[in-house]
Scaffold this motif. Structure first.
Motif, short mmCIF file in Angstrom:
data_model
loop_
_atom_site.label_atom_id
_atom_site.label_comp_id
_atom_site.label_asym_id
_atom_site.label_seq_id
_atom_site.Cartn_x
_atom_site.Cartn_y
_atom_site.Cartn_z
N HIS A 24 -30.70 -31.64 102.06
CA HIS A 24 -31.01 -31.29 100.67
C HIS A 24 -30.43 -29.91 100.34
O HIS A 24 -30.01 -29.18 101.23
N CYS A 25 -30.39 -29.62 99.07
CA CYS A 25 -29.98 -28.27 98.64
C CYS A 25 -30.54 -28.02 97.25
O CYS A 25 -30.79 -28.95 96.48
N LYS A 38 -30.65 -38.76 90.80
CA LYS A 38 -31.22 -38.39 92.10
C LYS A 38 -32.66 -38.87 92.24
O LYS A 38 -33.42 -38.85 91.29
N ILE A 44 -29.39 -34.77 97.75
CA ILE A 44 -27.95 -34.74 97.50
C ILE A 44 -27.46 -36.15 97.19
O ILE A 44 -28.01 -37.13 97.68
N TYR A 48 -21.73 -35.82 98.03
CA TYR A 48 -21.90 -34.38 98.24
C TYR A 48 -21.24 -33.93 99.55
O TYR A 48 -20.49 -32.94 99.58
#
Length: 156
Positions: A24-25, A38, A44, A48
């Protein structure tokens, strides 16, 4: 799991970004379209990793001598790894689990489809007299009609 991978997983688990997904980010910006695509705001999207790999590959300068379309992609490196595990003698079941493949066919695609075929030298040395023609099903649909007609004409 080796130390580098464990360190990455540990960082993801202890991340201050609250997200139920391991990878994740925190996005720099979010619009409605991104949120709709999402399952979670910090999850992500499938492309990505591909985009980030391309970004860091190009920033590293390692492949500057190649045109952008000739540079290896994330998929190319992954495929190479799968093939190398197979060449090293690892069982397909192990490779499937490592790659996250649900079917052996997908693993076979990576193993069989990423190595250049070598030409095979042959000689047309078939001795037709060694073949028992009575054991051939001349009505088989895979035999070209033109050939089957020749056999039918001989029998008439």
């Amino acid at each position: 799991m080796g130390d580098p991978l464990w360190d990455a997983v540990s960082d993801a688990i202890t991340s201050t970004t609250h997200c139920p997904y391991l990878i994740h980010c925190r996005p720099a910006r979010m619009d409605r379209r991104d949120l709709a695509a999402k399952p979670h705001p910090c999850a992500i999207l499938p492309d990505y990793l591909t985009k980030q790999f391309r970004k860091w590959r190009d920033e590293s300068g390692v492949y500057d001598r190649l045109q952008p379309r000739e540079r290896p992609s994330f998929h190319d490196i992954r495929a190479l790894g799968i093939m190398l595990y197979f060449k090293a003698g690892y069982p397909k079941e192990y490779i499937m689990a490592l790659a996250g493949h649900a079917t052996e066919d997908m693993t076979n695609h990576y193993i069989d489809g990423h190595e250049q075929q070598q030409p095979l030298q042959v000689a047309a040395g078939l001795d037709i007299s060694t073949i028992d023609m009575t054991n051939i099903n001349w009505k088989d649909q895979r035999i070209p009609r033109e050939l089957a007609k020749l056999i039918d004409e001989e029998e008439s």
